[in-house]
Design an enzyme around this catalytic site. Structure first.
Site, short mmCIF file in Angstrom:
data_model
loop_
_atom_site.label_atom_id
_atom_site.label_comp_id
_atom_site.label_asym_id
_atom_site.label_seq_id
_atom_site.Cartn_x
_atom_site.Cartn_y
_atom_site.Cartn_z
N SER A 115 -3.52 -6.65 7.58
CA SER A 115 -3.76 -5.63 8.60
C SER A 115 -2.61 -5.55 9.59
O SER A 115 -2.52 -4.58 10.33
CB SER A 115 -5.09 -5.87 9.32
N HIS A 136 -5.29 -1.38 2.26
CA HIS A 136 -5.93 -1.91 3.47
C HIS A 136 -7.38 -1.45 3.53
O HIS A 136 -7.67 -0.30 3.85
CB HIS A 136 -5.15 -1.47 4.71
N ASN A 186 -5.37 1.30 12.91
CA ASN A 186 -5.23 0.27 13.95
C ASN A 186 -4.28 0.72 15.05
O ASN A 186 -4.38 0.26 16.19
CB ASN A 186 -4.79 -1.06 13.34
#
Ligand SMILES: NC(=O)c1ccc[n+]([C@@H]2O[C@H](COP(=O)([O-])OP(=O)(O)OC[C@H]3O[C@@H](n4cnc5c(N)ncnc54)[C@H](O)[C@@H]3O)[C@@H](O)[C@H]2O)c1
Length: 371
Positions: A115, A136, A186
């Protein structure tokens, strides 16, 4: 097809489940004996609620478990078509795993579930770096529909196609993301938490902020979401991205988050967090427009860096975070002029530590100009 999974923790087992459910043979391993020995029982337990509900037959569940074969080490995985690692988030550990995988299965496509590491950096030293890419998954992998697919500079188109096809056929929505810090989700999620924390530091109330985002259609407000993720995990992700982005104020690590971690009120797992009890949605256009404007701005900075589309960003944000709409849909809804006016106002009032945080991305300035 045969899929290899290395690492049978939370993510690895979930990833094994995804491909086993899709009918593939999965061969998996973990360096810890207990993780290997409990893997099939944990998979069975993960499927049990669906059997109880009647959405999966007992026979289908048993077949899925039977498709998972656990072996003692990487050397015993044998030839596979795709190998995914979900081991510790440590560069040297991942590189060693891929070096071993390339020995055992020289023709396999190799995928990292990292990540926060760069896929390109992980590929350094591999004999065939063009076979490596990022896949991911989000947690929990069987339930979350989004998978970010990340090529690095030399990933082969064939490897990308195979990873995409296998993963889409397993029921996932695969969105290509650039090999840049935080990929799409993210990174683009940061303002949801950051701007809420900025307002908290301005003495606004966490409940009022969450209530405004609920009224704007978000399933969880920023503080309830931090409580769910864990303030410590959220802080680590923010600090990691901040460092990777040279501490640009758009990724500022707010003191309010650090203080929350220091106090031990980490959220659900600690039994106390920012929010206690249910929150009634309560419209507050100033709060929701402020948070959405900063979400739009981050996406508008990312888009011209390449390797991603506006549609891809919107889909990733909807599926990765359960947001009701993506940042470019929010931009359409509010109009660029309103978003840029909000950002300019925030920049003008920003304290010294946050100066340049709110500078509007060039594409927003461009489209906010009257024609
Ligand atoms: N947890 C999340 O929300 C999440 C989401 C997306 C990606 N990831 C990434 O997925 C990876 C795994 O995360 P996790 O939460 O499943 O961790 P975890 O700690 O639950 O599991 C990791 C497993 O890998 C095993 N392992 C470690 N080194 C190994 C090695 N050299 N060979 C074989 N097995 C090894 C460990 O024994 C452990 O069982 C990390 O890279 C993480 O950043 C995590």
């Amino acid at each position: 097809m045969t899929i290899a999974v290395v690492g049978l923790g939370a993510m690895g087992l979930g990833i094994a489940q995804v491909y086993a459910q899709a009918g593939h043979k999965v061969r998996a391993t973990d360096q810890v004996a207990a993780a290997r020995e409990t893997a099939r029982a944990r998979l069975e337990a993960a499927l049990a609620p669906r059997v109880a509900k009647g959405s999966l037959s007992a026979a289908e569940a048993a077949e899925t478990v039977a498709r998972l074969e656990v072996v003692e080490d990487i050397a015993r995985l044998g030839p596979c078509d795709l190998a995914i690692e979900a081991v510790a988030e440590v560069l040297a550990v991942k590189q060693a795993v891929f070096a071993a995988l390339q020995e055992v299965m020289p023709n396999a496509v190799l995928a990292t579930n990292t990540s926060s590491l760069s896929v390109g950096t992980i590929s350094v030293g591999l004999t065939r770096p063009n076979q490596l890419l990022g896949l991911h998954f989000f947690n929990p992998a069987p339930a979350m529909r989004l998978v970010e697919l990340i090529p690095h500079a030399t990933t082969s188109p064939q490897a990308l196609t195979l990873a995409r096809q296998l993963t889409e056929a397993a029921g996932k929505v695969v969105i290509q993301a650039p090999d840049r810090p935080g990929f799409i989700v993210n990174r683009c999620a940061r303002p949801y938490y950051g701007e809420a924390l900025a307002m908290l530091e301005e003495r606004r109330n966490a409940v009022e902020i969450d209530a405004a985002m609920l009224a704007a259609g978000y399933r969880l407000g920023p503080f309830a979401l931090i409580d769910l993720i864990g303030a410590d995990i959220n802080l680590a992700a923010t600090e990691g991205l901040s460092a990777a982005m040279n501490h640009h104020p758009r990724y500022h690590v707010f003191a309010a988050l650090k203080a929350q971690v220091a106090s031990g009120a980490l959220g659900q797992k600690a039994g106390k967090g920012f929010i206690s009890g249910p929150i009634e949605p309560r419209e507050n256009a100033e709060i929701s427009l402020r948070i959405e404007s900063t979400l739009v701005n981050e996406a508008a900075w990312l888009l011209p860096e390449g390797g991603v589309t506006a549609e891809g960003i919107d889909t990733a944000m909807r599926l990765g975070l359960n947001f009701p709409l993506g940042p470019f849909a929010a931009l359409q809804q509010h109009g660029a002029a309103k978003v840029v006016a909000m950002l300019n106002d925030l920049e003008a009032k920003a304290p010294a530590t946050l100066k340049t945080r709110y500078i509007a991305a060039p594409m927003l300035k461009e489209s906010s100009r009257p024609s």
